[in-house]
Design a protein around this motif. Structure first.
Motif, PDB file in Angstrom:
ATOM      1  N   TYR A 153      42.184  51.703  47.458  1.00  0.00           N
ATOM      2  CA  TYR A 153      41.672  50.448  46.894  1.00  0.00           C
ATOM      3  C   TYR A 153      40.368  50.011  47.570  1.00  0.00           C
ATOM      4  O   TYR A 153      40.065  48.824  47.673  1.00  0.00           O
ATOM      5  N   GLU A 154      39.609  51.001  48.008  1.00  0.00           N
ATOM      6  CA  GLU A 154      38.370  50.719  48.737  1.00  0.00           C
ATOM      7  C   GLU A 154      37.387  49.907  47.904  1.00  0.00           C
ATOM      8  O   GLU A 154      36.746  48.971  48.401  1.00  0.00           O
ATOM      9  N   LYS A 155      37.259  50.252  46.641  1.00  0.00           N
ATOM     10  CA  LYS A 155      36.312  49.556  45.769  1.00  0.00           C
ATOM     11  C   LYS A 155      36.619  48.065  45.676  1.00  0.00           C
ATOM     12  O   LYS A 155      35.712  47.228  45.595  1.00  0.00           O
ATOM     13  N   GLU A 156      37.906  47.726  45.694  1.00  0.00           N
ATOM     14  CA  GLU A 156      38.307  46.335  45.515  1.00  0.00           C
ATOM     15  C   GLU A 156      38.270  45.504  46.790  1.00  0.00           C
ATOM     16  O   GLU A 156      38.123  44.279  46.724  1.00  0.00           O
ATOM     17  N   VAL A 157      38.396  46.150  47.975  1.00  0.00           N
ATOM     18  CA  VAL A 157      38.561  45.348  49.195  1.00  0.00           C
ATOM     19  C   VAL A 157      37.568  45.643  50.312  1.00  0.00           C
ATOM     20  O   VAL A 157      37.512  44.898  51.295  1.00  0.00           O
ATOM     21  N   ALA A 158      36.776  46.692  50.204  1.00  0.00           N
ATOM     22  CA  ALA A 158      35.889  47.082  51.307  1.00  0.00           C
ATOM     23  C   ALA A 158      34.945  45.961  51.726  1.00  0.00           C
ATOM     24  O   ALA A 158      34.648  45.795  52.922  1.00  0.00           O
ATOM     25  N   ASP A 159      34.481  45.158  50.775  1.00  0.00           N
ATOM     26  CA  ASP A 159      33.546  44.077  51.097  1.00  0.00           C
ATOM     27  C   ASP A 159      34.159  43.026  52.025  1.00  0.00           C
ATOM     28  O   ASP A 159      33.427  42.303  52.708  1.00  0.00           O
TER      29      ASP A 159
END
Length: 318
Positions: free
Chosen positions: A301-307
């Motif tokens: 779920y990197e795209k959703e939470v990396a920020d």
């Protein structure tokens, strides 16, 4: 024309079982229709015999990742719930008489007005939806679960936190009569179990409050009647059987960080590059599979939470 943008956790309509077929599966098998379908389909239908009929009204997941959920039997027969026992395979039996009705959740701390939310009212207040998520344990095993619940952000909005609320603290039921480990002091941790999230983590759309799986209310071993699910974090962050939610300006001392601060951090994000002292996190064993698979950053779920963590050193703030 309205264009509907699918979210990354949504499942295509073609992957969703028709409700009539799902409810009539026993009749289907008894009529001998299994003779007309492939062996693999028969196996799938037989497995569903162990799945209780749905008793929750919810919107089906339309998840683009095409994840294949583990069976209901796998999900409900291999669990960490130390309040009952430290044996994953024994939790189901130990928890079978757990009473989760009636149930209330206390919401307090930095909110406009503290309140108590009855479970029955909660189920009427928030629209339920299915979320098919990867679930990764810090011990190196994983599963895929079709949770039923609602976004945690909806509960936060309902609670009306004050501007100085920076964290949310969650607490599990303390009931030594029902939880053997609380009664006898087993499990190497202090009770009640405590977890926490930073406010921006809690507001992320992936974070949900789960009240069921496979369309049915949660069984005791999976955290009945209400639990947290944060799929980009290790499973111990997804606290079970919640009775108290507190909004605070101070980072909560979560249970496993208190018990072993050099092994468990506050964030507990799935990170294949940061090993636990006792377990490598580079690979994982998906329940039901023989060979291990690579662990994905943030559990996929990197795209959703990396920020959320762009200014953090994830090797130090683990």
């Amino acid at each position: 024309m309205n264009y509907i943008k699918r979210k990354s956790w949504e499942l295509k309509e073609s992957f969703v079982t028709d409700e009539k077929f799902f409810n009539d599966r026993r009749k289907f098998l008894k009529l001998g229709a299994a003779l007309a379908v492939s062996t693999s389909a028969v196996m799938e239908l037989a497995a569903k015999e162990f799945t209780p009929l749905p008793n929750l009204h919810y919107t089906k997941d339309l998840n683009q990742n095409n994840l294949t959920p583990n069976s209901y039997e796998q999900i409900t027969s291999y669990n960490n719930f130390y309040e009952f026992t430290t044996s994953k395979k024994a939790v189901k039996e130990k928890a079978k008489n757990f009473r989760s009705e009636p149930w209330q959740i206390s919401v307090d701390g930095l909110v406009e007005k503290p309140f108590i939310l009855d479970m029955e009212k909660l189920l009427k207040k928030f629209a339920l939806e299915e979320r098919i998520y990867r679930f990764r344990c810090v011990e190196g095993w994983s599963m895929v679960v079709p949770w039923i619940g609602f976004e945690l952000s909806e509960l936060i909005k309902y609670a009306k936190p004050l501007s100085n609320a920076k964290y949310i603290r969650f607490e599990t039921l303390y009931d030594p009569k029902q939880f053997p480990s609380q009664r006898y002091g087993l499990g190497s941790i202090d009770y009640p179990y405590v977890e926490g999230l930073r406010m921006d983590e809690a507001m992320n759309p992936l974070a949900i409050i789960a009240v069921g799986l496979y369309g049915h209310t949660l069984p005791p071993q999976n955290g009945a009647p209400i639990r947290l699910i944060t799929p980009w974090k290790y499973g111990f962050k997804s606290i079970k059987s919640i009775v108290k939610i507190t909004f605070t300006d101070t980072m909560p001392l979560n249970t496993w960080r208190k018990a072993a601060p050099y092994e468990y951090g506050f964030y507990a994000n799935v990170n294949p590059d940061v090993d636990h002292p006792r377990w490598s996190q580079k690979r994982e064993r998906l329940l039901g599979k023989f060979f291990k698979q690579d662990t994905l950053m943030f559990n996929g779920y990197e795209k959703e939470v990396a920020d959320l963590y762009k200014d953090m050193d994830l090797r130090k703030e683990f």
